[in-house]
Design a protein around this motif. Structure first.
Motif, mmCIF file in Angstrom:
data_model
loop_
_atom_site.group_PDB
_atom_site.id
_atom_site.type_symbol
_atom_site.label_atom_id
_atom_site.label_comp_id
_atom_site.label_asym_id
_atom_site.label_seq_id
_atom_site.Cartn_x
_atom_site.Cartn_y
_atom_site.Cartn_z
ATOM 1 N N ALA A 208 0.858 -1.188 0.000
ATOM 2 C CA ALA A 208 0.000 0.000 0.000
ATOM 3 C C ALA A 208 0.894 1.238 0.000
ATOM 4 N N GLY A 209 0.317 2.374 -0.364
ATOM 5 C CA GLY A 209 1.068 3.620 -0.357
ATOM 6 C C GLY A 209 1.991 3.753 -1.552
ATOM 7 N N CYS A 210 2.855 4.750 -1.509
ATOM 8 C CA CYS A 210 3.728 5.033 -2.651
ATOM 9 C C CYS A 210 4.762 3.945 -2.891
ATOM 10 N N ALA A 211 5.039 3.127 -1.890
ATOM 11 C CA ALA A 211 6.014 2.046 -2.050
ATOM 12 C C ALA A 211 5.328 0.689 -2.200
ATOM 13 N N ASP A 212 4.155 0.678 -2.824
ATOM 14 C CA ASP A 212 3.462 -0.580 -3.115
ATOM 15 C C ASP A 212 4.332 -1.381 -4.089
ATOM 16 N N LEU A 213 4.774 -2.551 -3.660
ATOM 17 C CA LEU A 213 5.738 -3.325 -4.446
ATOM 18 C C LEU A 213 5.110 -4.436 -5.275
ATOM 19 N N ARG A 214 3.790 -4.503 -5.319
ATOM 20 C CA ARG A 214 3.167 -5.599 -6.064
ATOM 21 C C ARG A 214 3.477 -5.532 -7.553
ATOM 22 N N GLY A 215 3.697 -4.337 -8.080
ATOM 23 C CA GLY A 215 4.014 -4.220 -9.506
ATOM 24 C C GLY A 215 5.466 -3.912 -9.777
ATOM 25 N N ALA A 216 6.311 -4.006 -8.764
ATOM 26 C CA ALA A 216 7.712 -3.611 -8.924
ATOM 27 C C ALA A 216 8.520 -4.698 -9.621
ATOM 28 N N ARG A 217 9.538 -4.258 -10.367
ATOM 29 C CA ARG A 217 10.500 -5.180 -10.956
ATOM 30 C C ARG A 217 11.719 -5.199 -10.032
ATOM 31 N N PHE A 218 11.802 -6.213 -9.219
ATOM 32 C CA PHE A 218 12.881 -6.305 -8.236
ATOM 33 C C PHE A 218 14.211 -6.477 -8.966
ATOM 34 N N GLY A 219 15.152 -5.661 -8.585
ATOM 35 C CA GLY A 219 16.436 -5.661 -9.254
ATOM 36 C C GLY A 219 16.571 -4.553 -10.274
ATOM 37 N N SER A 220 15.479 -3.854 -10.604
ATOM 38 C CA SER A 220 15.518 -2.784 -11.601
ATOM 39 C C SER A 220 15.917 -1.456 -10.964
ATOM 40 N N PRO A 221 17.037 -0.866 -11.358
ATOM 41 C CA PRO A 221 17.409 0.455 -10.824
ATOM 42 C C PRO A 221 16.379 1.525 -11.165
ATOM 43 N N GLN A 222 15.753 1.405 -12.345
ATOM 44 C CA GLN A 222 14.762 2.395 -12.740
ATOM 45 C C GLN A 222 13.531 2.329 -11.839
ATOM 46 N N ASP A 223 13.110 1.121 -11.489
ATOM 47 C CA ASP A 223 11.972 0.980 -10.584
ATOM 48 C C ASP A 223 12.289 1.593 -9.222
ATOM 49 N N LEU A 224 13.484 1.317 -8.721
ATOM 50 C CA LEU A 224 13.877 1.875 -7.427
ATOM 51 C C LEU A 224 13.865 3.399 -7.479
ATOM 52 N N LYS A 225 14.429 3.946 -8.536
ATOM 53 C CA LYS A 225 14.471 5.402 -8.688
ATOM 54 C C LYS A 225 13.069 5.985 -8.756
ATOM 55 N N SER A 226 12.174 5.303 -9.453
ATOM 56 C CA SER A 226 10.808 5.807 -9.599
ATOM 57 C C SER A 226 10.052 5.784 -8.276
ATOM 58 N N ILE A 227 10.211 4.704 -7.517
ATOM 59 C CA ILE A 227 9.535 4.622 -6.219
ATOM 60 C C ILE A 227 10.011 5.741 -5.307
ATOM 61 N N VAL A 228 11.316 5.934 -5.236
ATOM 62 C CA VAL A 228 11.858 6.993 -4.383
ATOM 63 C C VAL A 228 11.366 8.357 -4.838
ATOM 64 N N SER A 229 11.320 8.562 -6.152
ATOM 65 C CA SER A 229 10.863 9.848 -6.680
ATOM 66 C C SER A 229 9.419 10.136 -6.301
ATOM 67 N N VAL A 230 8.560 9.114 -6.420
ATOM 68 C CA VAL A 230 7.143 9.303 -6.093
ATOM 69 C C VAL A 230 6.951 9.504 -4.595
ATOM 70 N N CYS A 231 7.610 8.680 -3.794
ATOM 71 C CA CYS A 231 7.431 8.774 -2.338
ATOM 72 C C CYS A 231 7.970 10.084 -1.775
ATOM 73 N N ALA A 232 9.011 10.614 -2.386
ATOM 74 C CA ALA A 232 9.627 11.838 -1.886
ATOM 75 C C ALA A 232 9.065 13.096 -2.541
ATOM 76 N N ALA A 233 7.984 12.935 -3.312
ATOM 77 C CA ALA A 233 7.390 14.104 -3.975
ATOM 78 C C ALA A 233 6.981 15.150 -2.947
ATOM 79 N N GLN A 234 7.151 16.406 -3.306
ATOM 80 C CA GLN A 234 6.772 17.493 -2.415
ATOM 81 C C GLN A 234 5.261 17.707 -2.467
ATOM 82 N N GLY A 235 4.703 18.238 -1.415
ATOM 83 C CA GLY A 235 3.276 18.560 -1.407
ATOM 84 C C GLY A 235 2.421 17.452 -0.838
ATOM 85 N N GLU A 236 1.162 17.399 -1.257
ATOM 86 C CA GLU A 236 0.180 16.521 -0.623
ATOM 87 C C GLU A 236 0.466 15.042 -0.836
#
Length: 441
Positions: A208-236
């Motif tokens: 659940a939340g921005c780090a929901d890993l059900r659709g993640a590609r484990f081992g993918s640097p791009q996926d990791l970068k995207s999760i961090v980017s979304v979770c660390a977004a500024q604002g609401e």
């Protein structure tokens, strides 16, 4: 308290180790050190069991009379209560976090910090607290070195038992949001003085939340970068916990119970990198321990566990969410029902937080009962209505496409509901469905 500890012989002066009268009540926000508090406070509560039965200060009760040492610091221990770390059938093994944190905490200085231990779970990161703000300053209670050591052992045993209780405690709801649990732990530490520690015991599989890993590609640097980017977004939409000045240690990432999908070493390294990166972006000093936490013998199944979405360590580039027409629209109407808002908000959150999101395709269908003249128009209007809600809830408009497919070619079969088992009404509802395909790069 274990039977072994309860059977130990007491020194005649042991009861004198306990304060003669209660001390001033301790303030909320002062907790025991990860080192002392949990291992230092995780070993022999029964060393105090020789006092008379009416002495309420025996066992763990003596800690209630303690005033915490302000400079000693505080530790919060968060134990993953989700179904993925608990066995479902006899003969399987599950994590035993006490095996790992004993060595981890024993390396720290035993200063008598205050400790809190709780079980987390659910999409809101709710924590069921086994113990909160328990002081462990055994030196302050008595100046007799032997009695101080007995108090230290008792405190260790009390917290070890507390940890075992927390590991058996079901969470309040199914699903897991690790960042939300970290927020709850950080809030409990917010008023503490001295060093602040947060120990997270779990497999790290957020669903659940921005780090929901059900659709993640484990081992993918791009996926990791995207999760961090979304979770660390500024604002609401920012979901990072306030970890500035907090020392965070993750234990057991990628180690789920027997019978659950398991991570290989590469996937565990990816999980460690993900959680330490998110933790550092939140301002914490972060570490992850890779020591195995699996018990040596089968672990009893825990009854009454809430349902839990499964993280399968998948590599697929897309997932499709199918919503029956009855959940969204009245017959022959493109106007969304009021009750559809919550469902579509959840879908928007899933799409918005999907790692390396490429695009979202909304496909609207109608059932065969209407006239063929407006099939395409009605299905397009319905797809447009769903697209608008997804965009309103944070999915980038440039990534959402709405397509009216007209009359449904048929209802897709699933493992749970083969086409031959559907009633006529179920087929109609499925035919007037909306498919939302979330596609990654």
């Amino acid at each position: 308290m274990s039977a072994a500890r309860g059977a130990r012989q007491r020194h005649p002066d042991d009861c004198a180790a306990l304060p003669a009268r209660p001390r001033a009540p301790y303030r909320r926000g002062r907790r025991l050190s990860a080192a002392v508090a949990v291992v230092g406070v995780l070993t022999a509560a029964a060393t105090l069991t020789g006092c008379e039965e009416e002495d309420e200060r025996a066992g763990c009760a003596w800690t209630k009379t303690q005033a915490p040492t302000a400079a000693a610091g505080s530790t919060v221990v968060l134990v993953d209560g989700s179904a993925s770390v608990h066995v479902k059938k006899a003969g399987a093994r599950g994590p035993d976090y006490g095996l790992t944190i004993k060595d981890l905490l024993a390396k720290e200085d035993e200063q008598g910090e205050t400790v809190s231990i709780g079980t987390f779970g659910g999409p809101a990161g709710d924590v069921v607290w086994t113990v909160q703000d328990r002081p462990g300053d055994w030196k302050e209670s008595n100046d007799n070195p032997r009695n101080q050591e007995l108090n230290r052992q008792a405190a260790n045993g009390c917290l070890r038992d507390d940890l075992a209780t927390a590991q058996r405690t079901p969470p309040v709801d199914g699903g897991t949001d690790v960042l939300a649990a970290l927020t709850a732990g950080a809030e409990l530490l917010s008023g503490a003085e001295g060093e602040r520690r947060l120990l997270v015991l779990g497999d790290g599989l957020s669903t659940a939340g921005c780090a929901d890993l059900r659709g993640a590609r484990f081992g993918s640097p791009q996926d990791l970068k995207s999760i961090v980017s979304v979770c660390a977004a500024q604002g609401e939409f920012s979901e990072l916990p306030p970890l500035s000045g907090v020392k965070v240690t993750f234990v057991g990432l990628g180690h789920s119970a027997g019978g659950q999908p398991s991570a290989d070493p590469t996937q565990r390294r990816w999980l460690r990198k993900l959680w330490t990166t998110l933790c550092e972006r939140a301002g914490g000093t972060c570490d992850a321990r890779d020591a195995s936490v699996m018990a040596d013998s089968p672990t009893p199944a825990r009854p009454g566990s809430p349902g839990e979405p499964v993280v399968r360590y998948g590599t697929s580039r897309s997932r499709t969410i199918t919503l029956p027409g009855a959940a969204l629209f009245d017959t022959d109407s493109p106007r969304l029902r009021q009750a559809a808002g919550g469902t579509l908000a959840d879908v928007a959150a899933t799409a918005r937080t999907t790692p390396a999101l490429d695009r979202v395709v909304v496909s609207g269908y109608v059932d065969p009962r209407g006239g063929t003249g407006n099939d395409r128009e009605l299905s397009q209007d319905r797809a447009d209505a769903v697209r608008e809600v997804l965009v309103d809830h944070g999915v980038p408009a440039s990534r959402v496409t709405a397509r009216g497919r007209g009359r449904s070619p048929g209802c897709p079969e699933t493992e749970d509901k083969p086409a031959d088992d559907m009633t006529r009404e179920q087929r109609l509802q499925c035919d007037r469905r909306v498919d939302i395909e979330i596609i990654r790069k």
